[in-house]
Design a protein around this motif. Structure first.
Motif, PDB file in Angstrom:
ATOM      1  N   GLU A   8       8.458  23.620  56.217  1.00  0.00           N
ATOM      2  CA  GLU A   8       8.630  24.674  55.228  1.00  0.00           C
ATOM      3  C   GLU A   8       8.707  24.096  53.816  1.00  0.00           C
ATOM      4  OE1 GLU A   8      10.630  24.482  58.031  1.00  0.00           O
ATOM      5  OE2 GLU A   8       9.466  25.998  59.096  1.00  0.00           O
ATOM      6  N   GLU A   9       9.392  22.937  53.670  1.00  0.00           N
ATOM      7  CA  GLU A   9       9.481  22.305  52.356  1.00  0.00           C
ATOM      8  C   GLU A   9       8.101  21.874  51.867  1.00  0.00           C
ATOM      9  OE1 GLU A   9      13.816  20.167  52.136  1.00  0.00           O
ATOM     10  OE2 GLU A   9      12.373  19.346  53.583  1.00  0.00           O
ATOM     11  N   LEU A  29      11.795  21.369  41.956  1.00  0.00           N
ATOM     12  CA  LEU A  29      11.985  22.667  42.607  1.00  0.00           C
ATOM     13  C   LEU A  29      12.216  22.554  44.121  1.00  0.00           C
ATOM     14  CD1 LEU A  29       9.259  24.725  40.699  1.00  0.00           C
ATOM     15  CD2 LEU A  29      11.743  24.941  40.481  1.00  0.00           C
ATOM     16  N   THR A  30      11.615  21.557  44.748  1.00  0.00           N
ATOM     17  CA  THR A  30      11.723  21.455  46.214  1.00  0.00           C
ATOM     18  C   THR A  30      12.698  20.381  46.691  1.00  0.00           C
ATOM     19  OG1 THR A  30       9.880  19.890  46.307  1.00  0.00           O
ATOM     20  CG2 THR A  30       9.350  22.236  46.546  1.00  0.00           C
ATOM     21  N   GLY A  31      13.005  19.415  45.842  1.00  0.00           N
ATOM     22  CA  GLY A  31      13.879  18.327  46.268  1.00  0.00           C
ATOM     23  C   GLY A  31      13.127  17.207  46.987  1.00  0.00           C
ATOM     24  N   LEU A  32      11.811  17.296  47.035  1.00  0.00           N
ATOM     25  CA  LEU A  32      11.000  16.240  47.649  1.00  0.00           C
ATOM     26  C   LEU A  32      10.836  15.094  46.658  1.00  0.00           C
ATOM     27  CD1 LEU A  32       8.222  18.513  49.171  1.00  0.00           C
ATOM     28  CD2 LEU A  32      10.118  17.477  50.387  1.00  0.00           C
ATOM     29  N   GLU A  33      10.622  13.906  47.169  1.00  0.00           N
ATOM     30  CA  GLU A  33      10.469  12.742  46.297  1.00  0.00           C
ATOM     31  C   GLU A  33       9.132  12.802  45.569  1.00  0.00           C
ATOM     32  OE1 GLU A  33      11.221   9.045  48.275  1.00  0.00           O
ATOM     33  OE2 GLU A  33      12.868   9.923  49.414  1.00  0.00           O
ATOM     34  N   LEU A  34       9.156  12.405  44.308  1.00  0.00           N
ATOM     35  CA  LEU A  34       7.971  12.473  43.461  1.00  0.00           C
ATOM     36  C   LEU A  34       6.825  11.638  44.019  1.00  0.00           C
ATOM     37  CD1 LEU A  34       6.679  13.443  40.819  1.00  0.00           C
ATOM     38  CD2 LEU A  34       7.678  11.446  39.695  1.00  0.00           C
TER      39      LEU A  34
END
Length: 175
Positions: A8-9, A29-34
């Motif tokens: 979902e992320e 916005l998602t908290g995922l690593e760049l």
């Protein structure tokens, strides 16, 4: 199976990317690593496929290694295209290419024994089956002779040591 981020992320990241958001904004916005987002976007641009699941472990068979090297060397595909197409890691691709460039297909396809090598050579147990009675008795006789010689030597050393300790057998110089 451990997954750092859910499907979902990654789906949300894909939607934001389609809406025109840049990588740092998607990361905030998602908290995922760049770095992961940049890698996904780069692979998406090259392959047209947005990866939301973890890659399955790929068994590196000799035929797979040869196909991957042929794709890079003969077909001139980019590293990212080969990685996406065959589902291998960048590190594996680099290792295989290095081996191919150093020693050709022979070094690339060579297999090494796995695991840590043993410290000492294991001696093979003596065969007693298949030996005739005479051979077995001769071998036992040689063993007993060696053992007897060893014990005699140990006894002589022991007597010499105890004689030296107690002063037995030393000549006195009283003249």
């Amino acid at each position: 199976m451990y997954q750092k981020h859910t499907k979902e992320e990654w789906a949300k990241a894909y939607e934001l990317h389609k809406d025109g958001y840049d990588s740092p904004s998607i990361s905030r916005l998602t908290g995922l690593e760049l770095s992961e987002i940049k890698r996904h976007i780069r692979l998406y641009r090259q392959t047209g496929y947005w990866q939301t699941e973890r890659k399955p472990n790929v068994r590196a068979t000799p035929s797979l290694r040869k196909a991957v090297i042929d794709a890079v060397v003969k077909k001139s595909l980019s590293y990212a295209e080969v990685i996406a197409k065959y589902g291998i890691s960048f590190t594996s691709l680099g290792t295989w290419l290095r081996k191919y460039r150093h020693g050709g297909y022979e070094e690339l396809l060579a297999t090494r024994p796995r695991g840590r090598p043993p410290k000492m050579n294991k001696t093979k147990p003596k065969r007693t089956k298949g030996m005739s009675e005479l051979e077995r008795l001769r071998e036992e006789n040689e063993y007993l002779k060696a053992e007897n010689a060893y014990l005699k030597k140990m006894k002589a050393l022991d007597q010499e040591e105890s004689a030296g300790m107690f002063g037995i057998g030393l000549k006195s110089s009283t003249n």
